[in-house]
Design an enzyme around this catalytic site. Structure first.
Site, PDB file in Angstrom:
ATOM      1  N   GLU A  56      -1.058  -8.931   5.127  1.00  0.00           N
ATOM      2  CA  GLU A  56      -1.040  -9.065   6.457  1.00  0.00           C
ATOM      3  C   GLU A  56      -2.180  -8.956   7.262  1.00  0.00           C
ATOM      4  OE1 GLU A  56      -0.877  -4.685   6.086  1.00  0.00           O
ATOM      5  OE2 GLU A  56      -0.309  -6.196   4.904  1.00  0.00           O
ATOM      6  N   CYS A  74       0.905  -1.199   0.031  1.00  0.00           N
ATOM      7  CA  CYS A  74       0.047  -0.011   0.045  1.00  0.00           C
ATOM      8  C   CYS A  74       0.996   1.175  -0.120  1.00  0.00           C
ATOM      9  CB  CYS A  74      -0.908   0.014   1.149  1.00  0.00           C
ATOM     10  SG  CYS A  74      -2.492   1.044   0.934  1.00  0.00           S
ATOM     11  N   HIS A  94      -3.523  -5.493   1.198  1.00  0.00           N
ATOM     12  CA  HIS A  94      -2.759  -5.777   2.641  1.00  0.00           C
ATOM     13  C   HIS A  94      -2.920  -7.324   2.917  1.00  0.00           C
ATOM     14  CE1 HIS A  94      -2.286  -1.702   4.129  1.00  0.00           C
ATOM     15  NE2 HIS A  94      -3.201  -1.510   3.287  1.00  0.00           N
TER      16      HIS A  94
END
Length: 229
Positions: free
Chosen positions: A205, A86, A203
């Site tokens: 994660e 990002c 994302h």
């Protein structure tokens, strides 16, 4: 393998990444501060998401001049691994470690939702073990995620197997209806020619902990860990 996660003023996904690597994937992590150029011997640098310096110029533009970034550039140029997610992806394009640019979403609105990614590259470690016939549900959260590159640059990405992911629907359809931000060719992530620098807007994660109800991000990290050299 030792990972380094950099914190910039305005980073808000740095601790998410540290938690994912340490607690979910049992990796060694060094927390790095943007003003300290010392990478502390890490093998793999991660530029996390957030709003570095408030995104007051262009997203990632000011962060690209932080003292640590020269060390990151040198690390990448020597073949060291670097990944930007990002806001971190925006930094990689601002420093020219990756080609192209991230522009305002075509809707001119901030988008926060789950999307589906179709893996493209067969040679990058982050996609190497993924099934190109499947899609992976990964969250996005950005206002400037529209990937742009000129025609020659796009052809180069295609010719060199540098496109990591395309936005798709769950069934794998890639077209304008499955493109959340207007990115050219539905591109959601790219790599450099030597496949040691990776950038992506979604994302992963945020899709690793079982408590979040989505483990697709774990598959991306597992592909990285299983193919590191």
């Amino acid at each position: 393998m030792k990972f380094g996660v950099i914190t910039f003023p305005g980073s808000n996904c740095d601790q998410d990444m540290v938690y994912t690597l340490e607690s979910m994937l049992d990796q060694t992590v060094e927390k790095l501060w943007h003003k300290d150029p010392d990478l502390k011997g890490v093998d793999f640098v991660i530029l996390p998401g957030g709003f570095s310096y408030g995104d007051y110029l262009r997203s990632g533009a000011i962060a690209s001049f932080s003292p640590i970034m020269q060390s990151v550039i040198e690390h990448a140029n020597k073949g060291g691994y670097v990944m930007g997610i990002c806001n971190g992806y925006q930094m990689l394009t601002e420093t020219n470690l990756l080609g192209g640019a991230l522009l305002h979403n075509d809707s001119q609105k901030f988008i926060c939702k789950n999307v589906y990614l179709k893996p493209v590259s067969k040679s990058a470690i982050i996609t190497q073990d993924l099934n190109v016939e499947e899609t992976y549900k990964i969250p996005i959260a950005h206002g400037e995620g529209r990937f742009f590159i000129n025609e020659d640059g796009l052809k180069e990405l295609q010719d060199n197997d540098q496109i990591l992911f395309q936005y798709a629907n769950e069934a794998g359809l890639v077209d304008d209806t499955t493109n959340p931000n207007g990115s050219i060719f539905n591109i959601a992530g790219t790599t450099n020619k030597t496949k040691n620098v990776f950038g992506m807007m979604p994302h992963p994660e945020r899709a690793v902990d079982p408590n979040l109800g989505n483990l697709d991000g774990r598959k991306l990290f597992k592909s990285i860990l299983d193919n590191l050299v």
